[in-house]
Motif scaffolding. Sequence first.
Motif, PDB file in Angstrom:
ATOM      1  N   VAL A   1       0.823  -1.205   0.000  1.00 33.40           N
ATOM      2  CA  VAL A   1       0.000   0.000   0.000  1.00 33.40           C
ATOM      3  C   VAL A   1       0.859   1.257   0.000  1.00 33.40           C
ATOM      4  CG1 VAL A   1      -1.860  -1.164   1.250  1.00 33.40           C
ATOM      5  CG2 VAL A   1      -0.092   0.059   2.515  1.00 33.40           C
ATOM      6  N   THR A   2       0.208   2.385  -0.216  1.00 34.76           N
ATOM      7  CA  THR A   2       0.865   3.674  -0.088  1.00 34.76           C
ATOM      8  C   THR A   2       0.708   4.158   1.347  1.00 34.76           C
ATOM      9  OG1 THR A   2       0.424   4.207  -2.384  1.00 34.76           O
ATOM     10  CG2 THR A   2       0.913   6.056  -0.925  1.00 34.76           C
ATOM     11  N   VAL A   3       1.805   4.605   1.926  1.00 34.97           N
ATOM     12  CA  VAL A   3       1.815   5.108   3.298  1.00 34.97           C
ATOM     13  C   VAL A   3       2.043   6.612   3.246  1.00 34.97           C
ATOM     14  CG1 VAL A   3       2.992   5.034   5.520  1.00 34.97           C
ATOM     15  CG2 VAL A   3       2.720   2.937   4.186  1.00 34.97           C
ATOM     16  N   THR A   4       1.204   7.381   3.942  1.00 32.71           N
ATOM     17  CA  THR A   4       1.374   8.824   4.034  1.00 32.71           C
ATOM     18  C   THR A   4       1.835   9.168   5.446  1.00 32.71           C
ATOM     19  OG1 THR A   4      -0.389   9.181   2.422  1.00 32.71           O
ATOM     20  CG2 THR A   4       0.241  11.067   3.784  1.00 32.71           C
ATOM     21  N   LEU A   5       2.977   9.858   5.519  1.00 29.86           N
ATOM     22  CA  LEU A   5       3.530  10.309   6.791  1.00 29.86           C
ATOM     23  C   LEU A   5       3.525  11.829   6.791  1.00 29.86           C
ATOM     24  CD1 LEU A   5       6.635   7.965   6.974  1.00 29.86           C
ATOM     25  CD2 LEU A   5       4.505   7.720   8.245  1.00 29.86           C
ATOM     26  N   SER A   6       2.772  12.409   7.694  1.00 32.02           N
ATOM     27  CA  SER A   6       2.705  13.861   7.819  1.00 32.02           C
ATOM     28  C   SER A   6       3.323  14.258   9.150  1.00 32.02           C
ATOM     29  CB  SER A   6       1.264  14.346   7.754  1.00 32.02           C
ATOM     30  OG  SER A   6       0.685  13.988   6.515  1.00 32.02           O
TER      31      SER A   6
ATOM     32  N   TRP B   1       5.153  15.908  16.073  1.00 34.40           N
ATOM     33  CA  TRP B   1       4.257  14.756  15.948  1.00 34.40           C
ATOM     34  C   TRP B   1       4.281  14.249  14.516  1.00 34.40           C
ATOM     35  CZ3 TRP B   1       1.478  12.603  19.941  1.00 34.40           C
ATOM     36  CH2 TRP B   1       1.372  13.348  21.115  1.00 34.40           C
ATOM     37  N   ARG B   2       4.117  12.951  14.348  1.00 30.32           N
ATOM     38  CA  ARG B   2       3.960  12.371  13.016  1.00 30.32           C
ATOM     39  C   ARG B   2       2.625  11.644  12.987  1.00 30.32           C
ATOM     40  NH1 ARG B   2       8.820   9.510  10.995  1.00 30.32           N
ATOM     41  NH2 ARG B   2       9.309  11.608  10.324  1.00 30.32           N
ATOM     42  N   TYR B   3       1.897  11.860  11.875  1.00 32.40           N
ATOM     43  CA  TYR B   3       0.635  11.149  11.671  1.00 32.40           C
ATOM     44  C   TYR B   3       0.843  10.171  10.522  1.00 32.40           C
ATOM     45  CZ  TYR B   3      -4.302  10.121  11.446  1.00 32.40           C
ATOM     46  OH  TYR B   3      -5.508   9.474  11.494  1.00 32.40           O
ATOM     47  N   ARG B   4       0.632   8.881  10.781  1.00 30.71           N
ATOM     48  CA  ARG B   4       0.795   7.837   9.762  1.00 30.71           C
ATOM     49  C   ARG B   4      -0.570   7.363   9.330  1.00 30.71           C
ATOM     50  NH1 ARG B   4       1.005   2.362   8.823  1.00 30.71           N
ATOM     51  NH2 ARG B   4       2.756   1.617   7.556  1.00 30.71           N
ATOM     52  N   GLU B   5      -0.747   7.340   8.004  1.00 32.50           N
ATOM     53  CA  GLU B   5      -2.018   6.905   7.433  1.00 32.50           C
ATOM     54  C   GLU B   5      -1.737   5.907   6.321  1.00 32.50           C
ATOM     55  OE1 GLU B   5      -6.058   9.023   5.730  1.00 32.50           O
ATOM     56  OE2 GLU B   5      -4.248  10.180   5.976  1.00 32.50           O
ATOM     57  N   ALA B   6      -2.298   4.708   6.446  1.00 36.01           N
ATOM     58  CA  ALA B   6      -2.134   3.665   5.437  1.00 36.01           C
ATOM     59  C   ALA B   6      -3.180   2.587   5.681  1.00 36.01           C
ATOM     60  CB  ALA B   6      -0.741   3.057   5.491  1.00 36.01           C
ATOM     61  N   LYS B   7      -3.474   1.860   4.639  1.00 35.77           N
ATOM     62  CA  LYS B   7      -4.424   0.756   4.777  1.00 35.77           C
ATOM     63  C   LYS B   7      -3.645  -0.546   4.889  1.00 35.77           C
ATOM     64  CE  LYS B   7      -8.090   3.184   2.490  1.00 35.77           C
ATOM     65  NZ  LYS B   7      -9.043   3.282   1.426  1.00 35.77           N
ATOM     66  N   ASP B   8      -2.917  -0.673   5.981  1.00 28.03           N
ATOM     67  CA  ASP B   8      -2.162  -1.883   6.267  1.00 28.03           C
ATOM     68  C   ASP B   8      -2.255  -2.184   7.762  1.00 28.03           C
ATOM     69  OD1 ASP B   8      -0.478  -0.043   7.476  1.00 28.03           O
ATOM     70  OD2 ASP B   8       1.257  -0.496   6.242  1.00 28.03           O
TER      71      ASP B   8
END
Length: 78
Positions: free
Chosen positions: A37-42, A53-60
């Motif tokens: 999947v694609t992982v988005t790290l903001s 802070w880091r926000y991690r968003e992924a469908k895994d």
Amino acid sequence: MSLCANCLTLTPDTAGVPGHPALRIVDTQRRRIPRSVTVTLSTFRCSDCGAIWRYREAKDDGPQGWALLATEAANEGR
């Protein structure tokens, strides 16, 4: 290392939990993991206390949501 009252309300490692008004985005990275999947790290910085802070968003199955990385106070003296 002293977090502001708003940062203390953030729930780490929980997807979908909103941030707070003093968080300012400083970086966003999208990583495509091969055959996955694609992982988005903001990455965000709190303008009140300096927390990073880091926000991690992924469908895994990896950790999702907020993670505290550092604070400005912790980096002083380096």
